[in-house]
Design a protein around this motif. Sequence first.
Motif, PDB file in Angstrom:
ATOM      1  N   ALA A  36      -0.813  31.240 -16.290  1.00  0.00           N
ATOM      2  CA  ALA A  36      -0.954  32.229 -15.223  1.00  0.00           C
ATOM      3  C   ALA A  36      -2.314  32.893 -15.342  1.00  0.00           C
ATOM      4  CB  ALA A  36       0.159  33.269 -15.326  1.00  0.00           C
ATOM      5  N   LEU A  37      -2.976  33.109 -14.208  1.00  0.00           N
ATOM      6  CA  LEU A  37      -4.340  33.630 -14.225  1.00  0.00           C
ATOM      7  C   LEU A  37      -4.439  34.936 -14.999  1.00  0.00           C
ATOM      8  CD1 LEU A  37      -5.580  32.973 -10.570  1.00  0.00           C
ATOM      9  CD2 LEU A  37      -6.074  31.651 -12.629  1.00  0.00           C
ATOM     10  N   ARG A  38      -3.518  35.858 -14.738  1.00  0.00           N
ATOM     11  CA  ARG A  38      -3.618  37.170 -15.372  1.00  0.00           C
ATOM     12  C   ARG A  38      -3.299  37.088 -16.865  1.00  0.00           C
ATOM     13  NH1 ARG A  38      -1.561  37.765 -10.335  1.00  0.00           N
ATOM     14  NH2 ARG A  38      -2.699  39.163  -8.917  1.00  0.00           N
ATOM     15  N   SER A  39      -2.404  36.181 -17.262  1.00  0.00           N
ATOM     16  CA  SER A  39      -2.112  36.014 -18.692  1.00  0.00           C
ATOM     17  C   SER A  39      -3.332  35.473 -19.424  1.00  0.00           C
ATOM     18  CB  SER A  39      -0.921  35.073 -18.880  1.00  0.00           C
ATOM     19  OG  SER A  39       0.258  35.629 -18.331  1.00  0.00           O
ATOM     20  N   VAL A  54     -17.712  50.603 -20.036  1.00  0.00           N
ATOM     21  CA  VAL A  54     -17.412  49.521 -20.977  1.00  0.00           C
ATOM     22  C   VAL A  54     -16.179  49.853 -21.803  1.00  0.00           C
ATOM     23  CG1 VAL A  54     -18.269  48.211 -22.955  1.00  0.00           C
ATOM     24  CG2 VAL A  54     -19.815  48.801 -21.077  1.00  0.00           C
ATOM     25  N   HIS A  55     -16.178  51.038 -22.425  1.00  0.00           N
ATOM     26  CA  HIS A  55     -15.055  51.412 -23.290  1.00  0.00           C
ATOM     27  C   HIS A  55     -13.768  51.543 -22.481  1.00  0.00           C
ATOM     28  CE1 HIS A  55     -12.782  53.116 -26.507  1.00  0.00           C
ATOM     29  NE2 HIS A  55     -12.659  54.295 -25.913  1.00  0.00           N
ATOM     30  N   GLY A  56     -12.733  50.837 -22.891  1.00  0.00           N
ATOM     31  CA  GLY A  56     -11.441  50.870 -22.216  1.00  0.00           C
ATOM     32  C   GLY A  56     -11.340  49.930 -21.036  1.00  0.00           C
ATOM     33  N   ALA A  57     -12.362  49.091 -20.815  1.00  0.00           N
ATOM     34  CA  ALA A  57     -12.357  48.205 -19.641  1.00  0.00           C
ATOM     35  C   ALA A  57     -11.191  47.230 -19.672  1.00  0.00           C
ATOM     36  CB  ALA A  57     -13.684  47.444 -19.557  1.00  0.00           C
ATOM     37  N   LEU A  58     -10.911  46.626 -20.830  1.00  0.00           N
ATOM     38  CA  LEU A  58      -9.829  45.644 -20.908  1.00  0.00           C
ATOM     39  C   LEU A  58      -8.465  46.296 -20.744  1.00  0.00           C
ATOM     40  CD1 LEU A  58     -10.992  43.190 -23.719  1.00  0.00           C
ATOM     41  CD2 LEU A  58     -11.395  43.104 -21.252  1.00  0.00           C
ATOM     42  N   GLN A  59      -8.326  47.522 -21.264  1.00  0.00           N
ATOM     43  CA  GLN A  59      -7.051  48.215 -21.098  1.00  0.00           C
ATOM     44  C   GLN A  59      -6.817  48.565 -19.633  1.00  0.00           C
ATOM     45  OE1 GLN A  59      -6.762  51.982 -23.111  1.00  0.00           O
ATOM     46  NE2 GLN A  59      -4.533  51.945 -23.112  1.00  0.00           N
ATOM     47  N   ARG A  60      -7.864  49.025 -18.960  1.00  0.00           N
ATOM     48  CA  ARG A  60      -7.730  49.330 -17.533  1.00  0.00           C
ATOM     49  C   ARG A  60      -7.427  48.068 -16.734  1.00  0.00           C
ATOM     50  NH1 ARG A  60     -12.229  52.591 -18.927  1.00  0.00           N
ATOM     51  NH2 ARG A  60     -13.703  51.044 -18.097  1.00  0.00           N
ATOM     52  N   ARG A  61      -8.056  46.972 -17.119  1.00  0.00           N
ATOM     53  CA  ARG A  61      -7.813  45.713 -16.430  1.00  0.00           C
ATOM     54  C   ARG A  61      -6.378  45.237 -16.651  1.00  0.00           C
ATOM     55  NH1 ARG A  61     -11.945  41.402 -18.258  1.00  0.00           N
ATOM     56  NH2 ARG A  61     -13.407  42.905 -17.351  1.00  0.00           N
ATOM     57  N   GLU A  62      -5.861  45.399 -17.878  1.00  0.00           N
ATOM     58  CA  GLU A  62      -4.487  44.972 -18.159  1.00  0.00           C
ATOM     59  C   GLU A  62      -3.480  45.806 -17.363  1.00  0.00           C
ATOM     60  OE1 GLU A  62      -1.533  44.111 -21.975  1.00  0.00           O
ATOM     61  OE2 GLU A  62      -3.612  44.727 -22.303  1.00  0.00           O
ATOM     62  N   LEU A  63      -3.728  47.116 -17.241  1.00  0.00           N
ATOM     63  CA  LEU A  63      -2.846  47.964 -16.430  1.00  0.00           C
ATOM     64  C   LEU A  63      -2.884  47.530 -14.969  1.00  0.00           C
ATOM     65  CD1 LEU A  63      -3.615  51.490 -17.954  1.00  0.00           C
ATOM     66  CD2 LEU A  63      -1.552  50.117 -18.276  1.00  0.00           C
TER      67      LEU A  63
END
Length: 634
Positions: A374-377, A542-551
């Motif tokens: 899956a794209l998001r996974s 930059v900081h927290g970008a992946l967490q925001r993207r996962e949410l």
Amino acid sequence: MSTVDNPWELTRAIAPRRYVNRMIAEADGVIRSNSYPSKYPVNGNPPTTPWAMDLTSLDGRFWFAAFDLDAKTPEAFEQASEDLGVLVRILRDTGLPHVVCRSSPTGGFHVWVPLAGIDKAVMVQLADAARAVLPTLDHGMLCNDRTGAVRPPGAPHARGGASTVMGGADDVDVLRTPTVTAGDLLRVTAAFRELRPTVDPADSSPTGPVDARHRAHRSLPAWGEAHMATVAGGRDPSRTGYLCLLAAAVSGWTLADVEHAAKTAPGMEHYRTRNRPTGGRERRTAAEAAARLERQWAKAQERAVLYRYAPEERAQRDLTELTGIVDVVDAMLLAFTASPGRWTRTEADLHDSTVLTYLAWLSLRTGSRDVAAALRSVAIATGIPSSTVDRSLRRLHEAGWISRRRQADGPNAAIWRLSGRFSTPGEHVGPLHDVTARPPAELFDVRAALLEVLEDRITAGRHDVFTRAGLGPTARRTYESLTTTENAVHTVAERAGLPRGRTRAALASLRRYALVVVSAAGWRRRRLDYRTQAAKKLGGKVHGALQRRELQYRDERDLWAWWQDHLIRKGGRRGRDRVPTTQAVLFRAEDERGGPEAYPLYPCSSDGRADHQAAMRFVRGGLLQDLRDLELAA
């Protein structure tokens, strides 16, 4: 430790060949190259420069097994000491004579086992099995029948000091009378395979007795409870301690929770004491114990993210398919360095190789050529935006590196398969029944080692600091190619598949943000992980970008599932239920849509068109359950 009285006399007595390999000093008398290019006869006087002894005779038979545990940094030395403890316990349990040497005052360890002329096939099995268990092992030295050579006990080191025999091992005289047979080595190989990491941590078993009285202060999966209660960490305290942390990360523990458990949990012995190279364990200082626990906890949390989206391992009935997967993955890793023009020329190429690495990990982990992605996974696991993942999959498909076995359909992800372009079968002359297949146990050894390589690449690069707004994909690839051991720029460039100029620029950028260390010997990752601190320096974007993207991806998944339920109900079929938040229910209300766990009505305008923006606002606000409760109350 003790020095060998006459190292040259010992070398002459045990050398399998009539010569040794020696270093060559430059015109000013200084040795700068870490190589042994000159042949020197053993029947003469001692050489004036350090020498290394071949492990095989000219017919290719091994007369020594040399376990080279590399340790050029404090972090690597600690891990090498733990690996040494595991190795020595195995050799003692199997009753094999061995000699343990500290290779130099600043180096690692050499463990010598005298052999009675062993074929390479047996040594390859031993090397693969040991490689899967001992992270600091130079496994190639165990099975290199052409150029494999190691400095013998007592031999001097180019940077001072000599290889010294450590206490608690056999006397060096056991090397003069080799007695270890192929059967003995196969028993050692079997012992390593008992400690081999499993593909799925849930399938792992404790490596020692379990204290049935121990209870963790917070809930853990059953396999985590078993490792946490393993007395003294079992036969591999380092691995057991890491599995305890991984189970805690999967269960949502905090750093404070694992610090509490590390004080008394039997399985977390590794975070209270460390292996003493001369035998036994010694207490860590409070600062050292806290720093190691924090580093390993960060690693366990990264791996937990990877496992969260991984499918279960498929039961292996026919190992032919798994053999093909291992060969393809091995060839893929080689292609990344042998054909850098395809995989590192542009930013898109770097993303392609990262997505391909993740697909290879999925295939190798599940043991299936066909994997759902899956794209998001994939985006969450790799740290690459889902739109970029989509473009990479399309490019890889068009170029023939992967094939699509099934299109995405509703809630079902697309099925992909790595093509055979990476691995071309060697030319074979004669009947096929003469082909010798890789033994199953050896196959699983290689698989475990490759999984570790792929997981390290993925987790090292999946961080805010390597997003496009941060240091970018070139710095990511360079960082992935570094280890905790110093390497020259050209070595890092070869591993990364990058030109040396781009590698130097990326290393300079990484150094600017304290992510790497440089010395006279080369470049390496920092002992402490400063990626988060570097991301904070680069700013809030930059900081927290992946967490925001996962949410964001979580909300998009919920919206998609709600929309699919809407379409199913419009077709006259019963919709899917949600997984509602846990709440106390005094009585159960139902309507034509079902109970409280059913999806509420999808927002639509007066003309019947779906209002996706309103639906997303409800999803982001976490109001689906409230909407459903209002429907039931009405």
